[in-house]
Structure formats: C-alpha cells, structure tokens
Design a protein around this motif. Structure first.
Motif, PDB file in Angstrom:
ATOM      1  N   SER A 290      51.332  57.876  30.187  1.00  0.00           N
ATOM      2  CA  SER A 290      50.302  57.053  30.819  1.00  0.00           C
ATOM      3  C   SER A 290      49.678  56.048  29.856  1.00  0.00           C
ATOM      4  O   SER A 290      48.875  55.198  30.265  1.00  0.00           O
TER       5      SER A 290
ATOM      6  N   ARG B  28      60.283  61.322  36.695  1.00  0.00           N
ATOM      7  CA  ARG B  28      59.747  60.194  37.442  1.00  0.00           C
ATOM      8  C   ARG B  28      59.321  60.665  38.825  1.00  0.00           C
ATOM      9  O   ARG B  28      60.124  61.244  39.571  1.00  0.00           O
ATOM     10  N   ARG B  29      58.042  60.479  39.134  1.00  0.00           N
ATOM     11  CA  ARG B  29      57.540  60.929  40.433  1.00  0.00           C
ATOM     12  C   ARG B  29      58.087  60.066  41.554  1.00  0.00           C
ATOM     13  O   ARG B  29      58.385  58.870  41.360  1.00  0.00           O
ATOM     14  N   SER B  30      58.112  60.635  42.723  1.00  0.00           N
ATOM     15  CA  SER B  30      58.547  59.849  43.878  1.00  0.00           C
ATOM     16  C   SER B  30      57.517  58.758  44.177  1.00  0.00           C
ATOM     17  O   SER B  30      56.306  58.955  44.006  1.00  0.00           O
ATOM     18  N   ALA B  31      57.990  57.612  44.645  1.00  0.00           N
ATOM     19  CA  ALA B  31      57.088  56.483  44.951  1.00  0.00           C
ATOM     20  C   ALA B  31      56.185  56.858  46.103  1.00  0.00           C
ATOM     21  O   ALA B  31      56.570  57.558  47.018  1.00  0.00           O
TER      22      ALA B  31
ATOM     23  N   SER C 162      52.118  50.806  30.287  1.00  0.00           N
ATOM     24  CA  SER C 162      52.385  50.443  31.688  1.00  0.00           C
ATOM     25  C   SER C 162      53.799  50.810  32.099  1.00  0.00           C
ATOM     26  O   SER C 162      54.063  51.084  33.282  1.00  0.00           O
TER      27      SER C 162
ATOM     28  N   ALA D 296      54.242  54.311  33.824  1.00  0.00           N
ATOM     29  CA  ALA D 296      53.554  54.612  35.086  1.00  0.00           C
ATOM     30  C   ALA D 296      54.441  55.457  36.001  1.00  0.00           C
ATOM     31  O   ALA D 296      55.639  55.196  36.157  1.00  0.00           O
ATOM     32  N   GLY D 297      53.843  56.474  36.583  1.00  0.00           N
ATOM     33  CA  GLY D 297      54.559  57.321  37.532  1.00  0.00           C
ATOM     34  C   GLY D 297      55.453  58.357  36.869  1.00  0.00           C
ATOM     35  O   GLY D 297      56.288  58.965  37.540  1.00  0.00           O
ATOM     36  N   ARG D 298      55.299  58.532  35.577  1.00  0.00           N
ATOM     37  CA  ARG D 298      56.150  59.492  34.859  1.00  0.00           C
ATOM     38  C   ARG D 298      55.291  60.510  34.111  1.00  0.00           C
ATOM     39  O   ARG D 298      54.171  60.233  33.709  1.00  0.00           O
TER      40      ARG D 298
END
Length: 489
Positions: free
Chosen positions: A139, A486-489, A142, A145-147
C-alpha cells in the motif's frame, strides 16, 4: 616445560560403519584413505577417498531428497537437532577419544569441544521456530493498490560444507546444524586429517532422526573431493572454513554460488599501561597456545605499552614456561602436537626467519617431531611472516608501543581482520579503540580468543566472506520467497 614422553601402545579406536555416507546409506568407496595419529604416526583406520564420480552420486542423492521442508517439517527438524545435542553429550567419551586421537587436541580440549558442539546443535534447533518473514508494504506505492503479500524464508537447497581439522566436531556442527535447521540437505567434506570425528557426528545425527538422504559425508582430498564438491552444479551454497589461499581456490571452483567463508586471522591484543597486567598476561598465554596455537582466534601479536612492557613480557614468559608439553591422552598436558610434522617444521622455519631478521626468542623455539614448544618472540621485523601472516602454531609476538594511536595502526596493519582484544581500565578508551579496530569482534579485557556460538562470527579483509554463528548462518542458508495476492476488482 616438560619434554614429550613416549606414547603407550595405541589402543583400538571407534570405527564408522563404513568409510563414507551418501544416498541414504553407509558405503565404502572405490579408494581408501588412511587416518593417522599426528602424535606418533600410528594408523587409526581408513575412510573413503571419495572420487569425483562418487561426489556426484552423493550430491545428486541429497538434491533428490528435496529441500522444500514439506517432507521434513520444522518441528521435526527441531526435535532431531535437540535429540542430537543430547546424544553428543551421551557419547562424550567416544567423541573425545576419536577427536583427540586423530587430531591435535588434548583430551581436556577435546572434552570441552564436545560440550560446545552440543550447544551449537541446541542453538540450531531453536532457529527452526524463527524462520519467519514479514508482510510487505504494497500500500506504500500506487502500483501496489489492491494487493497484499508477504515473504517467507526458504532453504537454499544443497549446502556443501568443508571443515578444518582444528575444531573437527564443533565446526562441523556449526555448518551442518544451521543447514539442517533451515531445511537444506548437506554434503560434508571434513578435513583430510580428521574424518573420523565427522563420521561419528553423522552417526549421531542419523540416530537422532535426521533423514539419511538429507546428509552425506564425503571424506577425501581438497584437490579431488573438495574441488568436485564445490563445483558441482547441484550445490547451491558453499560453507568453507580454512586458509585464505584455499578460500580463493574454493571461490574459483564454486563459480557463481553463494559462499560463506571463514579464512582465519592474525589477531592482535592491545595491553595499555592501566591494564591489570598479570591477568592480561595469563589471558594472552591461554589465548595464544590453546590447541598448540592452531585456532583462527589465537592471539598472535601483542602490542603492550612501553611503560609496562618489560614486566608484562616477564609475566608472559613465566606463564608460558609453566605449560606442559606432552601426550594428548595425558590430562596434565597443556600443549599437544601440531596436526603434522610438516606443519611443525613450517612453524619452526617461520621462527628461524624471524630470528635471522633480529628477533629474540624469549622462550621456546624448539621442535620435536610434530611438537613445537610454545614460543615468545620480541623485536620481530615488521615484514616477517610471524607478523604478517597467520602462523597457526604456538608462536606469540610481543612488541611495545608509545601511543594508543600507534598501537591501533599496527594492530590494523595486517591483511586479516577477524578478532582483537584490548586490556585497559578506562572504558572510554576501550570503546574508542574498539570503534577504530577493523575487525569482526573486539574483546574488552579479554584476549582475541573468545567466542560464544550464538554471536555473528567472521571479519573483513582476508578473514572471510559473510558471517557464521548459528542464527546468522541459518539466515545465509535461506532465501526470501515473496507471495503477492491481487484482490478481485
């Protein structure tokens, strides 16, 4: 100092199940190598002189066992190493006899080494619960992001361990223990002079529950066995303890591999005019002549304030002449033989060179076979080998100094930087000197010859590459592995 007594008739010694260990079993290779007592040349037995082809079999067997840790989890590694530590103490008598008979240690020195080897294994066992990583700051950028993610410490793979003769049990434990704790497989090549101790140690590890396929012991020569081992493509890390020149050869043969190398020292001790003089003299004598000076931490050079130099030299000479030179098996013996008559002759030659350059022999200087009497020199030329190189024998140089700055400069004036000592009553001075000495460790009010097995061990310049000591070896014998999600969008 007493003269060497004639040895009694040699008695049988412990023999390994076979001359080597690889592919999960004890084996006798195609060629044999004799093992002799350096004190009298008596034959103690034979081990395998492992050929390059046999080295390939040994390395391939360890590599095939796998190093992921799944088949031998950390808790089982801890239990096996703890059990091995207990077995080492239980088999103290056998280990002491083997170590002393094939090597250069007196029975008192060998007995003490058994205890240290057990401690090294105990410390290694503790490290299995500390093979932890940490989360990573995705985090903080940039692009992250999302990881989220973390890293773990994984074994490097196959560790090639090459050990010297002077601490044939504890230095084996210092390489094999951390390597196994980290989850690696190990192929060990012990010193040519002391393979029986390594094989006895391997038997203990197997009896303690170390999977046989994860450990190999390949006795043999450095030029044959050692070269084939360090250059093997399936070896991932080489851990070597020995001399600087051999270390260079190991590095060339290993190529692009991780290496840990402890390459010796030419250790200095500074004795300031406010030091506890007699205590310093006794510490210097103990640090210079233990194991007949065949110790990488041995005191070799002493720089003493000119204000107390004459009295200090007298103290050292008196303490040195009280040492008993004799048979290793005699519990009264302080100084045993060097590892070979050839090495004793080399030490004698270095002393002769110093004398011809103007040095004065204050005590000692004589040799009888593999025995060299503890020797104190003064007035040694700055370019003599006993000043510039690691002698690895019972020779101590004492030189006066006028200022502390001069003493520090002279102490640093060597291509080695393993450890040093300083004796002084002034804490501020001691800390200042410690900061300015270019070595891996400084012992205040102690000689250079001190180490606990938990401390980082090694030094700059010619003294080596990386640091050993159990925790630090485990770290070097593992590598970080990152896992990112990596999180799902």
């Amino acid at each position: 100092m007493t003269t060497v007594e004639s040895p009694p008739t040699a008695q049988p010694i412990w023999r390994p199940p076979a001359g080597a260990l690889w592919s999960g079993r004890w084996v006798d290779g195609a060629s044999a190598m004799p093992v002799r007592d350096p004190e009298d040349g008596s034959l103690l037995g034979h081990v395998t002189d492992t050929s390059p082809v046999e080295v390939d079999q040994a390395v391939a067997g360890v590599a095939a066992a796998g190093t992921s840790g799944e088949e031998w989890p950390a808790w089982r590694r801890r239990e096996a190493l703890d059990a091995a530590a207990r077995l080492v103490l239980r088999r103290r008598e056998v280990l002491t006899e083997v170590m002393s008979r094939e090597g250069c240690k007196t029975v008192r020195e060998a007995t003490a080494e058994v205890s240290r080897a057990a401690e090294t294994l105990r410390l290694s066992a503790q490290q299995t619960g500390r093979l932890t990583g940490e989360t990573l700051p995705f985090s903080d950028t940039s692009r992250g992001a999302g990881r989220l993610g973390w890293y773990t410490r994984e074994p490097v793979g196959v560790v090639a361990a090459i050990t010297p003769f002077n601490d044939p049990l504890n230095l084996v434990a210092h390489k094999v223990g951390p390597a196994l704790a980290a989850g690696n497989g190990v192929v060990l090549k012990p010193a040519e002079a002391t393979p029986l101790t390594a094989l006895a140690f391997a038997e203990i590890l197997l009896d303690a529950g170390v999977p046989a396929e994860r450990l190999a012991v390949v006795p043999g020569t450095g030029a044959g066995t050692g070269r084939a081992l360090v250059g093997h493509p399936l070896v991932d890390l080489v851990s070597f303890t020995g001399g600087f020149r051999t270390g260079n050869e190991v590095a060339r043969a290993a190529g692009a591999k991780k290496t840990l190398m402890e390459l010796g020292g030419n250790n200095a001790v500074l004795v300031l005019d406010d030091a506890a003089r007699e205590a310093a003299a006794h510490a210097v004598v103990a640090g210079a002549f233990g194991v007949a000076g065949q110790n990488c931490l041995s005191v070799q050079r002493v720089f003493v304030s000119s204000r107390i130099a004459d009295r200090f030299i007298r103290d050292v000479v008196t303490a040195t002449e009280a040492l008993r030179v004799g048979r290793k098996a005699d519990s009264r013996t302080d100084i045993g033989p060097l590892i070979s008559e050839r090495e004793a002759g080399r030490v004698q030659e270095w002393v002769r060179e110093a004398r011809e350059g103007g040095a004065e022999v204050r005590t000692g200087g004589q040799r009888e076979g593999a025995f060299h009497w503890p020797t104190v020199l003064t007035g040694v030329p700055a370019d003599a080998k006993v000043m510039t190189e690691e002698i690895f024998g019972p020779v101590l140089v004492i030189e006066p100094f006028e200022t502390v700055d001069e003493a520090i400069t002279r102490a640093n004036g060597t291509r080695y930087g393993l450890q040093a000592g300083i004796f002084t009553a002034a804490l501020e001075t001691a800390l200042d000197v410690a900061e300015r000495l270019r070595v891996g460790a400084v012992m205040i009010n102690d000689s250079s010859d001190f180490r606990i097995d938990a401390m980082p061990f090694g030094g700059p310049k010619r003294s080596g590459v990386g640091r050993e000591g159990v925790r630090y070896a485990v770290e070097a014998m593992t590598e970080p592995k990152v896992v990112a999600v990596r999180r799902s969008a």
